[in-house]
Design a protein around this motif. Structure first.
Motif: not given
Length: 415
Positions: A1-20, A389-395
């Motif tokens: 997965m060298a050409d991929l990135l994990c974008c993660v939002d660590i929230g107070s309740t849930w941690t959301k991850a996107a593989l991009v 939930y792409v806004l945080a990852g895009a940022g």
């Protein structure tokens, strides 16, 4: 997965991850796991398990960044500092104006901010209050990181005074260099650095050194970057500005990037000035911790009482937050977003992402029809849902992977 990135939002309740896929912004997979408050790294590892790709993250765990603003005069420099703090993604827990007395200093210390934004005076203007407040902060028993963003004529003196007292201090440009001209970007960057150094780099969330390598910003700051990139994608639209209503359990965050030239006349209407990118936090509009206050706010707006389900509460939070935003924008003058600056409204938050699509579609129609309860001032505005939930990852990607950020954000463009 060298050409991929994990974008993660660590929230107070849930941690959301996107593989991009950075090359084109393709969203390969999404996943979430409960945030582990004793050590948030465990939650990140659970959300990204099996994804052998670099992680970049934002965080609002533990309540995010708690910031106090100390200014010269409440309606001018303290308000400028407050707006700059919100644009940086901080949660403003205290605002003080004027010369800090012993009681005022004790009140500030009592709210236990992570950082103090010290402002006051235009450049070359009044400096006595800024110097007095710096001396008062220097006398605190517990050192608190301070960002100095006031009158640059005495900035070095203020920084030296605080540093000599053992206070962690970061200088920035004045948030209000002239009356009517708000310049928050330098302070915003300094606040972000303090967040990374003292909150993420400390031991409140984790002692694992990987957290400091992963986290780039506080979550609302990343979302605002994503909103700005989305507005840029819509540059050719008739009304390119974007407003996001991010409904959470305790608050509804409003992120706004209106069309730039819509503000010129407003700049003459405010002593503080209008930032190009705006964020506010509606602390009484949440679907869990603030549900009771949300019902009261909905009743005050003349809305039907929301049901007990999360989606009904989410709709009420979105409508009330939108109405409040439009009223606040109207105070900026006829060029504010309430007149013609916003052409797209995005609903975000788990309450929309995890509900039945047909029910969410009905909510979108009702929010669009409400038009802010102000006689159609947003007539023609489109409303969409950030279902992935792409806004945080895009940022998180916007600075060094703009093509990837754009690819993610195109999923929000109305077809």
């Amino acid at each position: 997965m060298a050409d991929l990135l994990c974008c993660v939002d660590i929230g107070s309740t849930w941690t959301k991850a996107a593989l991009v896929e950075p090359a084109g912004g393709r969203l390969v997979a999404t996943r979430q796991a409960p945030t582990t408050p004793d050590d948030v790294v465990s939650g990140v590892l659970a959300a990204t398990a099996g994804w052998d790709a670099p992680v970049r993250a934002c965080s609002s765990a533990g309540g995010g960044l708690r910031l106090a603003v100390v200014g010269y005069e409440e309606l001018i420099s303290a308000e400028a500092g407050h707006r700059a703090a919100l644009s940086a993604g901080a949660r403003v827990v205290h605002v003080a104006a004027g010369r800090l007395s012993g009681a005022a200093l004790a009140e500030l210390a009592g709210v236990a901010p992570d950082v103090v934004l010290l402002v006051g005076g235009t450049d070359g203007g009044e400096a006595g209050v800024l110097l007095h407040n710096a001396a008062a902060l220097a006398g605190l028993a517990r050192p608190i990181p301070v960002v100095v963003a006031g009158n640059v004529a005495v900035r070095d003196e203020v920084v030296a005074l605080l540093a000599d007292a053992g206070m962690p201090v970061t200088p920035a440009d004045n948030v209000l260099p002239d009356i009517g001209r708000l310049a928050p970007e330098s302070a915003r960057a300094a606040i972000r650095d303090v967040f990374l150094t003292h909150v993420i780099g400390g031991d409140r969330l984790s002692t694992d050194p990987r957290l400091r390598r992963w986290v780039r910003s506080v979550t609302p700051d990343a979302v605002l970057d994503g909103v700005a990139a989305l507005a840029g994608l819509r540059a050719g639209a008739e009304v390119p500005g974007v407003l996001v209503l991010d409904v959470g359990g305790a608050t509804t965050d409003v992120h706004c990037v209106p069309v730039a030239d819509a503000e010129q006349s407003a700049l003459q209407r405010s002593a503080v000035g209008v930032p190009a990118r705006r964020r506010t936090v509606e602390g009484d509009l949440g679907v869990q911790a603030s549900a009771g206050a949300l019902r009261e706010a909905a009743a005050a707006e003349g809305l039907a009482p929301p049901g007990a389900d999360g989606l009904s509460l989410g709709e009420a939070a979105a409508v009330v937050a939108l109405r409040r935003h439009l009223r606040a924008e109207a105070a900026y003058g006829p060029g504010g977003a309430s007149a013609r600056g916003v052409g797209l409204v995005v609903l975000s938050g788990g309450v929309f992402r995890h509900s039945d699509p047909a029910a969410v579609a009905a909510v979108v129609e009702r929010v669009a029809a409400d038009r802010g309860g102000a006689g159609g001032v947003l007539a023609g505005t489109q409303v969409v849902v950030d279902t992935q939930y792409v806004l945080a990852g895009a940022g998180l990607l916007a600075d060094d992977h703009p093509v990837a950020a754009a690819g993610l954000l195109r999923t929000l463009l109305p077809r």
